[in-house]
Design a protein around this motif. Structure first.
Motif, short mmCIF file in Angstrom:
data_model
loop_
_atom_site.label_atom_id
_atom_site.label_comp_id
_atom_site.label_asym_id
_atom_site.label_seq_id
_atom_site.Cartn_x
_atom_site.Cartn_y
_atom_site.Cartn_z
N GLY A 294 0.81 -1.20 0.00
CA GLY A 294 0.00 0.00 0.00
C GLY A 294 0.85 1.26 0.00
N LEU B 36 -7.84 1.40 -1.17
CA LEU B 36 -6.49 1.85 -1.46
C LEU B 36 -6.47 2.81 -2.64
N ALA C 50 -5.36 4.88 4.25
CA ALA C 50 -4.45 5.09 3.12
C ALA C 50 -4.27 6.58 2.84
#
Length: 356
Positions: free
Chosen positions: A116, A208, A238
């Protein structure tokens, strides 16, 4: 952040860039109160406007700068308010960015995971560099291109005004960049929730993608949670990890601006932007928030206060922005903002698909 030769007095106009420069001396509190009160009133009004139907999707920061611009261009900013307006754009802004660090923790970064973080960091870097390069091709002023790049790649309006502490563009450039990230971030907020099934994205991947590419935190939350709790929570985390990268970006731009000043043939006293020390305060707050458990009630108050102070800074920015100067910039910066939006949307999506 250059030294200014203009005194911030009630009967003198504010210098071209007092927001990002060092005034010779900070005016005393009585001289600051009218401008501080006006900026705070507009910020409070922006919070109130969000309660109206259809306006809840916009952050108070966006509504504040629009209200400030409307007041300035319809009525005019009172001369007595000028010192406090400049103080709001300079000192209040920096303090708010420091407090922004209390919304982030190192644990959140760990939760995003290595993949990520790779997607977020590469999307941010690629978008920033692409936007600056495309701005050069389109003939957009470098400073304005940097502001659009920061707002698109990091975190919308707050990134624009934080970046301008070292970029030192005109107030109209800041307003234009904020308008770009607001419009295209709002488009993403509406369009993204329609695409998960078409793009075969599960909740984690959609969260994400949203967090890595949509401009404002509020826009990420609005889009990601439409796909469920898991997507919403991961999208928010995120996005916060992406916000954390604001510090190294501003520091890097500050160092580059200093280097340009040293090689530009100007006197260092007037040309060299000093290091943005408030960024270290931001980093310190992240560290404190990572090791000290802040009670939920206190954190709610801090988040609200931070948003209010940022709204004050943007209200002040609006009070110094002329529509005529915005119009004179034409459509090229808007085209740049749209191109940057398309780039971060497609590039981050490709990275998400490749890594999940």
């Amino acid at each position: 952040m250059a030294a200014s030769s203009h005194d911030l007095t009630a009967d003198a106009p504010i210098a071209a860039h007092p927001v990002y420069g060092h005034a010779p001396a900070t005016p005393r509190l009585p001289a600051l109160l009218p401008g501080l009160a006006l900026s705070a009133a507009i910020a409070a009004g922006a919070f109130g406007l969000r309660q109206l139907p259809g306006l809840g999707m916009f952050s108070p920061m966006i509504l504040a700068i629009v209200a400030g611009m409307a007041l300035h261009n319809i009525v005019g900013t009172p001369v007595r308010a000028k010192p406090g307006v400049a103080f709001s754009m300079r000192r209040v802004l920096r303090f708010a960015i420091i407090l922004l660090g209390l919304q982030l923790t190192a644990a959140q970064v760990v939760e995003v995971g290595a993949r990520g973080l790779f997607v977020i960091a590469l999307s941010l870097t690629g978008t920033f560099l692409f936007t600056v390069w495309m701005g050069r091709l389109l003939g957009v002023d470098r400073k304005l291109a940097e502001l659009i790049a920061a707002g698109t790649s990091i975190c919308g309006a707050s990134a624009v005004i934080a970046t301008n502490t070292v970029t030192r563009a005109h107030d109209e450039d800041v307003a234009y960049a904020v308008a770009c990230v607001t419009v295209f971030g709002s488009i993403a907020m509406v369009v993204y929730p329609l695409l998960p099934a078409l793009l075969h994205l599960d909740a984690h991947a959609f969260g994400l993608w949203s967090g890595a590419s949509i401009h404002e935190i509020a826009q990420v939350v609005a889009a990601a949670f439409q796909q469920g709790q898991q997507a919403g929570e991961f999208g928010t985390i995120a996005k916060l990890a992406r916000v954390m990268l604001l510090a190294p970006v501003v520091l890097t731009l500050g160092l580059l601006a200093t280097r340009r000043a040293r090689h530009g043939g100007h006197g260092l006293a007037s040309a060299q932007p000093p290091l943005p020390w408030f960024v270290f305060g931001f980093i310190a707050m992240v560290g404190i928030n990572s090791v000290v458990a802040v009670p939920a009630e206190a954190k709610t108050i801090i988040v609200t206060a931070t948003t209010f102070l940022l709204s004050m800074a943007l209200a002040a920015m609006g009070l110094e922005t002329d529509f005529a100067k915005l119009k004179a910039k034409g459509m090229r910066p808007a085209a740049l903002g749209f191109t940057a939006f398309l780039f971060i949307t497609s590039f981050s999506l490709a990275l998400v698909k490749l890594t999940t």
